[in-house]
Design a protein around this motif. Structure first.
Motif, PDB file in Angstrom:
ATOM      1  N   SER A 194       4.744 -14.820   1.734  1.00 40.39           N
ATOM      2  CA  SER A 194       3.631 -13.609   2.030  1.00 40.39           C
ATOM      3  C   SER A 194       4.841 -12.575   3.092  1.00 40.39           C
ATOM      4  O   SER A 194       4.764 -11.418   2.501  1.00 40.39           O
ATOM      5  CB  SER A 194       2.246 -14.046   2.328  1.00 40.39           C
ATOM      6  OG  SER A 194       1.807 -12.902   3.975  1.00 40.39           O
ATOM      7  N   ILE A 195       5.815 -13.352   3.581  1.00 41.28           N
ATOM      8  CA  ILE A 195       6.514 -12.077   4.176  1.00 41.28           C
ATOM      9  C   ILE A 195       7.108 -12.017   3.700  1.00 41.28           C
ATOM     10  O   ILE A 195       7.133 -10.530   3.977  1.00 41.28           O
ATOM     11  CB  ILE A 195       7.412 -12.969   4.864  1.00 41.28           C
ATOM     12  CG1 ILE A 195       7.086 -13.600   6.035  1.00 41.28           C
ATOM     13  CG2 ILE A 195       8.808 -12.799   5.830  1.00 41.28           C
ATOM     14  CD1 ILE A 195       8.069 -15.660   6.777  1.00 41.28           C
ATOM     15  N   SER A 196       7.550 -12.208   2.323  1.00 39.90           N
ATOM     16  CA  SER A 196       8.682 -11.424   1.094  1.00 39.90           C
ATOM     17  C   SER A 196       8.412 -10.485   0.433  1.00 39.90           C
ATOM     18  O   SER A 196       8.014  -9.115   0.588  1.00 39.90           O
ATOM     19  CB  SER A 196       9.130 -11.658   0.198  1.00 39.90           C
ATOM     20  OG  SER A 196       9.972 -13.689   1.043  1.00 39.90           O
ATOM     21  N   GLY A 197       6.529 -10.726   0.468  1.00 43.81           N
ATOM     22  CA  GLY A 197       6.677  -9.514  -0.453  1.00 43.81           C
ATOM     23  C   GLY A 197       5.543  -8.354   0.240  1.00 43.81           C
ATOM     24  O   GLY A 197       5.478  -7.085  -0.116  1.00 43.81           O
ATOM     25  N   SER A 198       4.751  -8.469   1.757  1.00 41.95           N
ATOM     26  CA  SER A 198       4.694  -7.861   2.444  1.00 41.95           C
ATOM     27  C   SER A 198       5.987  -6.950   3.101  1.00 41.95           C
ATOM     28  O   SER A 198       5.892  -5.783   3.441  1.00 41.95           O
ATOM     29  CB  SER A 198       4.449  -8.372   4.160  1.00 41.95           C
ATOM     30  OG  SER A 198       3.274  -8.869   4.106  1.00 41.95           O
ATOM     31  N   LEU A 199       7.109  -7.613   3.082  1.00 40.83           N
ATOM     32  CA  LEU A 199       8.516  -6.168   3.140  1.00 40.83           C
ATOM     33  C   LEU A 199       9.623  -5.884   2.369  1.00 40.83           C
ATOM     34  O   LEU A 199       9.558  -4.591   1.992  1.00 40.83           O
ATOM     35  CB  LEU A 199       9.234  -7.399   4.213  1.00 40.83           C
ATOM     36  CG  LEU A 199       9.194  -8.166   4.795  1.00 40.83           C
ATOM     37  CD1 LEU A 199      10.671  -8.772   5.657  1.00 40.83           C
ATOM     38  CD2 LEU A 199       8.688  -6.880   6.393  1.00 40.83           C
ATOM     39  N   LEU A 200       8.545  -6.225   1.252  1.00 47.54           N
ATOM     40  CA  LEU A 200       8.782  -5.429  -0.086  1.00 47.54           C
ATOM     41  C   LEU A 200       7.815  -4.614  -1.051  1.00 47.54           C
ATOM     42  O   LEU A 200       7.783  -4.648  -1.312  1.00 47.54           O
ATOM     43  CB  LEU A 200       9.384  -6.202  -1.116  1.00 47.54           C
ATOM     44  CG  LEU A 200      10.776  -7.224  -1.114  1.00 47.54           C
ATOM     45  CD1 LEU A 200      10.726  -8.340  -2.338  1.00 47.54           C
ATOM     46  CD2 LEU A 200      12.032  -6.697  -0.299  1.00 47.54           C
ATOM     47  N   ALA A 201       7.034  -4.772  -0.014  1.00 47.16           N
ATOM     48  CA  ALA A 201       5.609  -3.984  -0.453  1.00 47.16           C
ATOM     49  C   ALA A 201       5.943  -2.545  -0.798  1.00 47.16           C
ATOM     50  O   ALA A 201       6.274  -1.787   0.097  1.00 47.16           O
ATOM     51  CB  ALA A 201       4.619  -3.466   1.124  1.00 47.16           C
ATOM     52  N   PHE A 202       5.589  -1.984  -1.927  1.00 47.99           N
ATOM     53  CA  PHE A 202       5.528  -0.331  -1.774  1.00 47.99           C
ATOM     54  C   PHE A 202       4.444  -0.254  -3.445  1.00 47.99           C
ATOM     55  O   PHE A 202       4.337   1.381  -2.648  1.00 47.99           O
ATOM     56  CB  PHE A 202       7.310  -0.752  -3.215  1.00 47.99           C
ATOM     57  CG  PHE A 202       7.070   0.693  -3.853  1.00 47.99           C
ATOM     58  CD1 PHE A 202       7.648   1.585  -3.143  1.00 47.99           C
ATOM     59  CD2 PHE A 202       6.555   0.672  -5.388  1.00 47.99           C
ATOM     60  CE1 PHE A 202       7.646   3.264  -4.093  1.00 47.99           C
ATOM     61  CE2 PHE A 202       6.851   1.890  -5.692  1.00 47.99           C
ATOM     62  CZ  PHE A 202       7.703   2.889  -5.079  1.00 47.99           C
ATOM     63  N   ASP A 203       4.068  -0.894  -4.442  1.00 42.39           N
ATOM     64  CA  ASP A 203       3.078  -0.019  -4.975  1.00 42.39           C
ATOM     65  C   ASP A 203       1.216  -0.075  -4.580  1.00 42.39           C
ATOM     66  O   ASP A 203       0.979   1.426  -4.708  1.00 42.39           O
ATOM     67  CB  ASP A 203       2.789  -1.125  -6.418  1.00 42.39           C
ATOM     68  CG  ASP A 203       2.604  -2.541  -5.544  1.00 42.39           C
ATOM     69  OD1 ASP A 203       2.300  -2.596  -4.409  1.00 42.39           O
ATOM     70  OD2 ASP A 203       1.903  -3.736  -6.780  1.00 42.39           O
ATOM     71  N   THR A 204       1.213  -0.477  -3.903  1.00 38.10           N
ATOM     72  CA  THR A 204      -0.004  -0.759  -2.939  1.00 38.10           C
ATOM     73  C   THR A 204       0.253   1.113  -1.564  1.00 38.10           C
ATOM     74  O   THR A 204      -0.733   1.903  -2.226  1.00 38.10           O
ATOM     75  CB  THR A 204      -0.653  -1.411  -1.789  1.00 38.10           C
ATOM     76  OG1 THR A 204      -1.068  -2.792  -3.252  1.00 38.10           O
ATOM     77  CG2 THR A 204      -1.815  -0.886  -1.929  1.00 38.10           C
ATOM     78  N   PRO A 205       0.683   0.577  -0.927  1.00 33.59           N
ATOM     79  CA  PRO A 205       0.938   2.224  -0.278  1.00 33.59           C
ATOM     80  C   PRO A 205       0.724   3.842  -1.184  1.00 33.59           C
ATOM     81  O   PRO A 205       0.862   4.230  -0.652  1.00 33.59           O
ATOM     82  CB  PRO A 205       1.809   1.985   0.808  1.00 33.59           C
ATOM     83  CG  PRO A 205       3.064   1.051   0.020  1.00 33.59           C
ATOM     84  CD  PRO A 205       1.912  -0.411  -0.720  1.00 33.59           C
TER      85      PRO A 205
END
Length: 290
Positions: free
Chosen positions: A217-228
């Protein structure tokens, strides 16, 4: 040796791809972060630490983007991380065929392409004809602008996590099903209720899986791109309120053509992720020792 050769034949292509597209590319990014990258004659002019100084300056966009990223991560923990755990615990209480049917319904959304799901949510949050305003209007609440509101956009992007389900629920459910029935039998003989067994047996037994999912979850949130990116149509929201660090890296590299600064930002993000991982492991070690 024959079995080893067969296993190596299957493993080698994957290892080669990981080595080339992960480690080699990461090393290349580190090198390019010290250059004012020139697309015509790469890698361009060597500038040393100037790219790092530029992105870490007080007036840099990196800091508000990092803040946005951590706020979205906090929302994802409140909504998208805890919900599948609760759903898996409740789903485990269902017995027989209804349980299999419910499990199928929860996991089915994982088969829907992410882009398609985000497109549906963009329609739901539409301030003029979206379902969200229709629902809150039923309760007498004034319509909201949702994705167009600087104060609401982060919450709006994270609220779909309340639905839970998906592969995370399946992972937790498998971990719960792996708990030894003897533990529940012993607790029942000692007079423990089902709720107490859930709190003092089930949850501690799946802590290892929760820890792994927290790291992801930490990795996925810090790498968030597609959703925003998709939900804001590539704009990053009003005043960049939904622009994450990776979103900023994309803009630096392909909009502003500052490839060197983009790579420097990616290296800084990598350091932050490693630091958070080390902190998490230190807390786990201390908790385990205690």
């Amino acid at each position: 040796m024959r079995e080893f050769g067969l296993a190596a034949a299957f493993i080698f292509p994957g290892m080669l791809c990981i080595f080339v597209f992960k480690y080699v590319m990461s090393a290349q990014s580190l090198i390019y972060s010290f250059f004012n990258y020139d697309y015509v004659s790469p890698p361009g002019e060597f500038v040393g630490l100037k790219n790092y100084i530029a992105i870490l300056a007080k007036d840099s966009l990196f800091w508000p983007q990092l803040k946005n990223t951590f706020i979205l991560w906090g929302y994802s923990l409140c909504f998208g991380f805890i919900t599948p755990i609760i759903q898996a615990l409740l789903l485990n209480e269902i017995k027989g065929k209804p349980r299999s049917f419910a499990r199928y319904l929860y996991v089915l959304p994982a088969a829907v392409p992410g882009v398609a799901g985000l497109a549906v949510w963009r329609y739901i949050w539409n301030p003029d004809s979206g379902i969200a305003n229709m629902i809150i209007g039923f309760f007498g609440i004034e319509p909201q602008t949702w994705l167009l509101d600087e104060k609401l956009i982060k919450l709006t992007l994270s609220l779909p996590g309340l639905l839970g389900g998906g592969l995370n629920l399946l992972v937790y459910l498998i971990a719960i099903e792996g708990v030894s029935p003897e533990l529940y039998e012993a607790a029942s003989l000692d007079g423990a209720t089902r709720f107490k067994s859930l709190i003092f047996i089930t949850l501690p037994q799946i802590t290892y899986m929760i820890s792994i999912q927290l790291l992801l979850s930490i990795s996925g949130s810090l790498l968030a791109f597609d959703t925003p990116y998709i939900m804001t149509d590539g704009s990053g929201g009003p005043n960049g309120a939904a622009t994450t660090v990776v979103f900023g890296i994309y803009n630096k590299a392909y909009t502003e053509l500052q490839y060197g600064q983009a790579m420097a930002t990616s290296i800084v993000l990598l350091i932050i992720m490693l630091a958070m991982n080390f902190i998490k492991q230190a807390f786990e070690k201390k908790f385990g020792d205690d």
